[in-house]
Design a protein around this motif. Structure first.
Motif, PDB file in Angstrom:
ATOM      1  N   GLY A   1      51.838 -53.096  14.059  1.00 41.55           N
ATOM      2  CA  GLY A   1      50.888 -52.299  13.306  1.00 41.55           C
ATOM      3  C   GLY A   1      50.591 -50.941  13.909  1.00 41.55           C
ATOM      4  O   GLY A   1      49.783 -50.192  13.389  1.00 41.55           O
ATOM      5  N   THR A   2      51.241 -50.591  15.021  1.00 42.71           N
ATOM      6  CA  THR A   2      51.026 -49.299  15.651  1.00 42.71           C
ATOM      7  C   THR A   2      51.905 -48.262  14.982  1.00 42.71           C
ATOM      8  O   THR A   2      53.110 -48.458  14.882  1.00 42.71           O
ATOM      9  N   PRO A   3      51.329 -47.164  14.487  1.00 44.10           N
ATOM     10  CA  PRO A   3      52.188 -46.112  13.945  1.00 44.10           C
ATOM     11  C   PRO A   3      53.116 -45.592  15.047  1.00 44.10           C
ATOM     12  O   PRO A   3      52.660 -45.319  16.157  1.00 44.10           O
ATOM     13  N   VAL A   4      54.400 -45.496  14.744  1.00 41.94           N
ATOM     14  CA  VAL A   4      55.366 -45.034  15.733  1.00 41.94           C
ATOM     15  C   VAL A   4      54.983 -43.636  16.184  1.00 41.94           C
ATOM     16  O   VAL A   4      54.677 -42.774  15.377  1.00 41.94           O
ATOM     17  N   GLY A   5      54.964 -43.411  17.500  1.00 41.65           N
ATOM     18  CA  GLY A   5      54.654 -42.111  18.064  1.00 41.65           C
ATOM     19  C   GLY A   5      53.173 -41.853  18.286  1.00 41.65           C
ATOM     20  O   GLY A   5      52.799 -40.795  18.759  1.00 41.65           O
ATOM     21  N   SER A   6      52.317 -42.804  17.966  1.00 40.36           N
ATOM     22  CA  SER A   6      50.888 -42.612  18.207  1.00 40.36           C
ATOM     23  C   SER A   6      50.479 -43.348  19.473  1.00 40.36           C
ATOM     24  O   SER A   6      51.202 -44.207  19.970  1.00 40.36           O
ATOM     25  N   SER A   7      49.307 -43.008  19.994  1.00 43.82           N
ATOM     26  CA  SER A   7      48.839 -43.680  21.199  1.00 43.82           C
ATOM     27  C   SER A   7      48.495 -45.127  20.874  1.00 43.82           C
ATOM     28  O   SER A   7      48.293 -45.487  19.716  1.00 43.82           O
ATOM     29  N   HIS A   8      48.445 -45.926  21.904  1.00 39.71           N
ATOM     30  CA  HIS A   8      48.227 -47.361  21.709  1.00 39.71           C
ATOM     31  C   HIS A   8      47.357 -47.883  22.844  1.00 39.71           C
ATOM     32  O   HIS A   8      47.545 -47.513  23.998  1.00 39.71           O
TER      33      HIS A   8
END
Length: 100
Positions: A12-19
């Motif tokens: 569910g993490t948008p690719v390229g965003s912080s996590h």
């Protein structure tokens, strides 16, 4: 992990965003770092360089587990991502971000 058609990893993490993910007693912190970085990069953990080539994974696990009474924060680079590990979380910023 592979990117889905909507630009998110299966977690569910948008690719390229912080996590950010919580650390748990059931999972080694070093394992959590690898998973979080793979999610940020939109790849599988198997595609990443072994974390043991970057730092002493056992030492990271022991340091962060600690005695629970001392605040610990460890910063390092892994697979071009900026990683911050504390006693309760792992934060990963993709290569184009910096942590302050």
């Amino acid at each position: 992990m592979t990117e889905s058609s909507d630009g998110e990893t299966p977690g569910g993490t948008p690719v390229g965003s912080s996590h950010e993910r919580e650390t748990t007693s059931e999972e080694a912190v070093s394992t959590g770092v690898v998973i979080a970085v793979s999610e940020v990069l939109g790849t599988t953990a198997d595609d990443l360089r072994p974390i043991g080539e970057v730092l002493d994974a056992d030492a990271l696990d022991s340091l962060v587990a600690g005695d629970g009474e001392t605040d610990v924060s460890v910063r390092f680079q892994y697979e071009r991502c900026s990683v911050v590990v504390t006693g309760d979380s792992i934060t990963v910023e993709p290569p184009h971000h910096t942590l302050s």
